[in-house]
Structure formats: structure tokens, C-alpha cells
Design a protein around this motif. Sequence first.
Motif, PDB file in Angstrom:
ATOM      1  N   ALA A 501       0.861  -1.272  -0.049  1.00 10.81           N
ATOM      2  CA  ALA A 501      -0.035   0.027  -0.026  1.00 10.81           C
ATOM      3  C   ALA A 501       0.960   1.070  -0.144  1.00 10.81           C
ATOM      4  O   ALA A 501       0.464   2.275  -0.495  1.00 10.81           O
ATOM      5  N   ARG A 502       2.077   1.346   0.759  1.00  8.89           N
ATOM      6  CA  ARG A 502       3.070   2.225   1.008  1.00  8.89           C
ATOM      7  C   ARG A 502       3.478   2.690  -0.687  1.00  8.89           C
ATOM      8  O   ARG A 502       3.699   3.960  -1.147  1.00  8.89           O
ATOM      9  N   LEU A 503       3.928   1.605  -1.309  1.00  5.65           N
ATOM     10  CA  LEU A 503       4.505   1.720  -2.642  1.00  5.65           C
ATOM     11  C   LEU A 503       3.441   2.253  -3.647  1.00  5.65           C
ATOM     12  O   LEU A 503       3.773   3.095  -4.294  1.00  5.65           O
ATOM     13  N   HIS A 504       2.184   1.796  -3.344  1.00  7.04           N
ATOM     14  CA  HIS A 504       1.275   2.277  -4.444  1.00  7.04           C
ATOM     15  C   HIS A 504       0.967   3.892  -4.067  1.00  7.04           C
ATOM     16  O   HIS A 504       0.749   4.889  -5.173  1.00  7.04           O
ATOM     17  N   ARG A 505       1.092   4.303  -3.005  1.00  8.73           N
ATOM     18  CA  ARG A 505       0.940   5.683  -2.660  1.00  8.73           C
ATOM     19  C   ARG A 505       1.983   6.623  -3.137  1.00  8.73           C
ATOM     20  O   ARG A 505       1.936   7.620  -3.698  1.00  8.73           O
ATOM     21  N   GLU A 506       3.325   6.109  -2.913  1.00  5.40           N
ATOM     22  CA  GLU A 506       4.367   6.667  -3.690  1.00  5.40           C
ATOM     23  C   GLU A 506       4.457   6.848  -4.952  1.00  5.40           C
ATOM     24  O   GLU A 506       4.871   7.856  -5.611  1.00  5.40           O
ATOM     25  N   LEU A 507       4.061   5.653  -5.643  1.00  2.00           N
ATOM     26  CA  LEU A 507       3.969   5.697  -7.198  1.00  2.00           C
ATOM     27  C   LEU A 507       2.858   6.826  -7.464  1.00  2.00           C
ATOM     28  O   LEU A 507       2.807   7.507  -8.533  1.00  2.00           O
ATOM     29  N   MET A 509       1.940   9.570  -6.034  1.00  2.00           N
ATOM     30  CA  MET A 509       2.680  10.753  -5.772  1.00  2.00           C
ATOM     31  C   MET A 509       3.704  11.241  -6.728  1.00  2.00           C
ATOM     32  O   MET A 509       3.557  12.579  -7.309  1.00  2.00           O
ATOM     33  N   LEU A 510       4.525  10.119  -7.191  1.00  2.00           N
ATOM     34  CA  LEU A 510       5.387  10.314  -8.354  1.00  2.00           C
ATOM     35  C   LEU A 510       4.299  10.602  -9.612  1.00  2.00           C
ATOM     36  O   LEU A 510       5.061  11.449 -10.452  1.00  2.00           O
ATOM     37  N   GLN A 511       3.617  10.020  -9.701  1.00  2.00           N
ATOM     38  CA  GLN A 511       2.689  10.219 -11.042  1.00  2.00           C
ATOM     39  C   GLN A 511       2.157  11.594 -11.020  1.00  2.00           C
ATOM     40  O   GLN A 511       1.960  12.279 -11.992  1.00  2.00           O
ATOM     41  N   GLY A 512       1.691  12.081  -9.892  1.00  2.00           N
ATOM     42  CA  GLY A 512       1.000  13.683  -9.812  1.00  2.00           C
ATOM     43  C   GLY A 512       2.337  14.476 -10.091  1.00  2.00           C
ATOM     44  O   GLY A 512       2.160  15.303 -10.602  1.00  2.00           O
ATOM     45  N   SER A 513       3.531  14.124  -9.732  1.00  2.00           N
ATOM     46  CA  SER A 513       4.561  15.144  -9.936  1.00  2.00           C
ATOM     47  C   SER A 513       4.913  15.039 -11.345  1.00  2.00           C
ATOM     48  O   SER A 513       5.552  16.238 -11.837  1.00  2.00           O
ATOM     49  N   LEU A 514       5.021  13.916 -11.849  1.00  2.00           N
ATOM     50  CA  LEU A 514       5.403  13.842 -13.435  1.00  2.00           C
ATOM     51  C   LEU A 514       4.429  14.422 -14.299  1.00  2.00           C
ATOM     52  O   LEU A 514       4.955  14.962 -15.536  1.00  2.00           O
ATOM     53  N   GLU A 515       3.309  14.310 -14.019  1.00  2.00           N
ATOM     54  CA  GLU A 515       2.034  14.868 -14.960  1.00  2.00           C
ATOM     55  C   GLU A 515       2.446  16.445 -15.460  1.00  2.00           C
ATOM     56  O   GLU A 515       2.295  16.713 -16.761  1.00  2.00           O
ATOM     57  N   PRO A 516       2.546  17.314 -14.592  1.00  2.00           N
ATOM     58  CA  PRO A 516       2.855  18.645 -15.142  1.00  2.00           C
ATOM     59  C   PRO A 516       4.018  18.931 -15.958  1.00  2.00           C
ATOM     60  O   PRO A 516       4.137  19.420 -16.997  1.00  2.00           O
TER      61      PRO A 516
END
Length: 523
Positions: A501-507, A509-516
Motif C-alpha cells: 500500500a505504501r508503494l502504491h501511494r508513493e507511485l 505521488m510520483l505520477q502526480g509530480s510527473l504529469e505537469p
Amino acid sequence: MQPGTYKKLEIKRFPARAQRETAEGKYWRAFKAPVVEQQNGPVTNIDFMQTAPFHVAATSSTRVLMYDTNTLKMKKQFTRFKDIAYAGCFRCDGKLLAAGGESQMVQVFDVEHKTVLRQLKGHTGAVRAVQFSSNKVSVASGSDDATMRLWDVATGSETARLEGHADYVRAIAGSPAGEEIWATGGYDHSCRVWDVRSSQCVMQFDHGAPIEDLAWFPSAGLLATAGGPMVCVWDVLSGRRLHRLTNHQKTVMCVRVVADIGPPTQGEYQGQTAATRMFTGSLDGHLKVYDCDKFKVTHVSKYPGPITSMGIAPDCSTLAVGTANGMLSIRKRAKPRAKLGIDADGKSLVTRGRRNKEPRMQTGTYKYFMRGQSTKAGVGDFKVAAQRKANLAQFDRKLRSFRLGEALDAALSTHMPEVIVSVVEELIQRGGLQSAISGRHAESLVPILDFLIKYVTEPRYSQLLVGVTECMLDVYGSVIGQSQKVDKKLQILQERILVEARLHRELLMLQGSLEPILTAAMD
């Protein structure tokens, strides 16, 4: 199927996982585990004999060692060196071996008796590159005195001196097009192509870094230079650079171009053709294989030390790699790949317009006894269904008799996740999952928990197994704490789920950072 006949459980087939291994990777994985020989110093050069049995010469410290590629054991040593030896190489017929060294001369050895036949003196610096000419009578040498020289092996005299480099000459290579064309690479960042008939430089390339090695392509129209963290591919006819490959993190020490190697492709002979590959070895410990059509990396091998030299046998069955920490790794392919149109026994794969007649069936043989067994029925034939007893697996027998708990235990005993998941889905469809899990003691719960711990985070099974986990907690939630073994398994299962679950949350967050960033890059 007749009424009342039990239908065997169909094992669920999951989609294949993402392709992690390419055809190139499978080809190189077919090489056996490496035989590692520790040397007294860095392995600075590796060269294979061009004739069978394709022995390999490795230059290290003050000696050149020859290894048998069949037994992968040392066969001979050439130790007549007063100082560090460099660039031990065979003549194309395998009868002579030449090597340079810090002693500023080239020594020519008789391979059979290990005797020194010639000592070619004239260089004023260490001789770091040596190669025999294709005419068998000349040997070339590159030295730290910034020159390349050609020697007549028969007389021991110098026949040509090529001057023009402003720094050490560390790489030389004769062109496959003819014995008159040579290429040299130096620490002055330049690669020069020479015509030895006039001793003139006919073409010059700027590599951009000190050059460590050179390699001609089989067509002689392309030339690869290695130095710094890059490899450059040059068009010798036009004089322009075609590719600049920066796939390494540290200095590239060796480059080789080999024809007809790699996984088979479709061609004139089905599955018997292969393309040209380029190999690079670097101080970052990586050996990389390139497809010479698009110059893309197709395979990478990691070695436990900085790579300083490498070589591939002419029959493409043996790979040798040397490192700066003195390790010589030799890998041999388990089954040599057949050459074009020829099988492993040397027989042609193409018939010469003659049809092979089927051998006449002999009475009394197994084939004669079984004749007609595979014959298919005609359109108007009446088919009699064979009354065969169904061969049911253990879990199928339990499911047929509605012993659901025992069916789950039988599936768990196979240790095959596809079978276990299929049985669990069957239990869910029958509404018997809770019944199969209930009424168990601690010892019978452990296999179920072990399976959940191992596969609950597997993407192919996770959706189903999360439901199984919830069902198990509903049934046994009130009795947790009565068995230390079960409590320990439940704790491990909880930790696995929390980590996932923690890995999914981190991924996320990373996806949200990369989208912009990706959106801005596309605009």
C-alpha cells in the motif's frame, strides 16, 4: 459429455507477464556459467586463434597465457618478458603469437614450442598495440612514442613507419578490405586511416576523447572508435560520423564487431541467419551488445570489475572478458548455433532438388504395429466415442464429492498458483469458500497463510486473494491470539500488505509530480 458426468476443473490461464527478456537475452543466457581465472595483474588484452580449436590468449602482467576453449583450462604460458607485456595476439593461422610490452619491442613466438623467433626493436616507448597483417608476413605495432610501425617477420626489419599522432598510439586495426589499409587511434583524440604503400594518412577523425580501441566492420566501410564514455561509428568512405553512442558511464576500453552472431532471425534459411553485433566493454563493469542496424543496446552483462579487454571466438561459441582486478572470465555456449544453411553436424539444410523417399515400413517394428493410430476419420465415417475413464486430479475428486475443504488442501499441495487460484474461484462460484476455510486448526491454516503471504501482492492474483484474506479474517478474527504460529503468519501478511500500500501511494505521488512536467514538455 453424458448427463451426470463430472466436468474437470479448467485451470485458469493468466495473461503472460510483460516481456522481461528479449531474444538477445535468451541467446546470451545460453552461455554456460563463466569459468573465472584470477591473474596476477589486469587482463589488458584478449585474442582468439582464428583457426580451430580457437584457443584464446590473455595478456596479463609479465606473461601471455593460452587457454583451451574446449576444457577452459590453461594450456600454455609465454613468459619471456622482462617487464609488463601487452597485446598478445595470434597470426591468422594460429602458428605464431606476437606481443608488445614496456620493454619497447615486439616479440614473436612459435606457439607450438613457445620459443622466441624474433625481437623487433625500434620503438622508443612502450608497445601497447600489436596485430598481424592478413598477409601473414607482416606484424604491426603501436607505441607510446606516437608511431605505428610495420615489421617483416621473416627478416625482422622495419618496413613502414607511420607518424602523425601527437600522443600515445593505443589502438591499431587492419582493414578487412586489404593489407594496405590500417587505422590507428591515439590519446590525441584522433583516429587516422593510413595507406601503408605511401605511408600517408588518407583520412582523419576527431573522436573527442583519448581513443582506447578500434574495430572495423566486416564490410570495411564503417569504423568504430572507443574512448571516454562513448563509442563513435564512422563512415570511412564519406568521412562523417554516423553515430555517437553514450551508453556507458565510464571509459570504454574495448570494442568488437562480430558478424553472424546473436539469436536466429527469419531469412533464406529458416531460423539460421543472424545480424552483425557490436560489443563494448567499459570501466563501469558493463558489457553491452548493440544491434548494428539501429545501433540500439540489445543486451547488457554486468561483471564484478572494470572491463579492460574482451574477445569472441570466430565460431561465436566462446566469450572471454578481462577486468582491471585481474579476473579472466570465459563463457562457452552450451550448444553452438548452426551456421547459415548448415546444421550442427555440418550437413546442408537445403535439399538439392532430390526428394527424400519415405523409408519402407518394416514388419515387427513399433511403427508398423502402431500404423493407422493417427489416421483421421473421413467425412462419412461413423465415429465411436472411446469409453475412457476420466483421469481426475486429487482436487477434482474432492470437488466432485463436494468435500470443499479437502479440495482446497489438495490444490495447496500442488504449490502451483494457477491451480490454487482456479480452485478458489470454483469455491467462490459454488458459494463454498467460507465453508472450505472454516473449521480448521492452526496447522491446516498455515499453508493458506503461506500462499497469501507469497502471492497477495502479485498483480495477477491480488484482486482475488484480497477477498480470500478478508473472508479468513471474518471467520477467525475472534480467535486470533490462540496460536503463536498463526499470529506470526498474520503479522507477516499484514506487513506485506502495508508495504504494498505504501508503494502504491508513493507511485501515485510520483505520477502526480510527473504529469505537469510531461504536460509542459508536450505543449
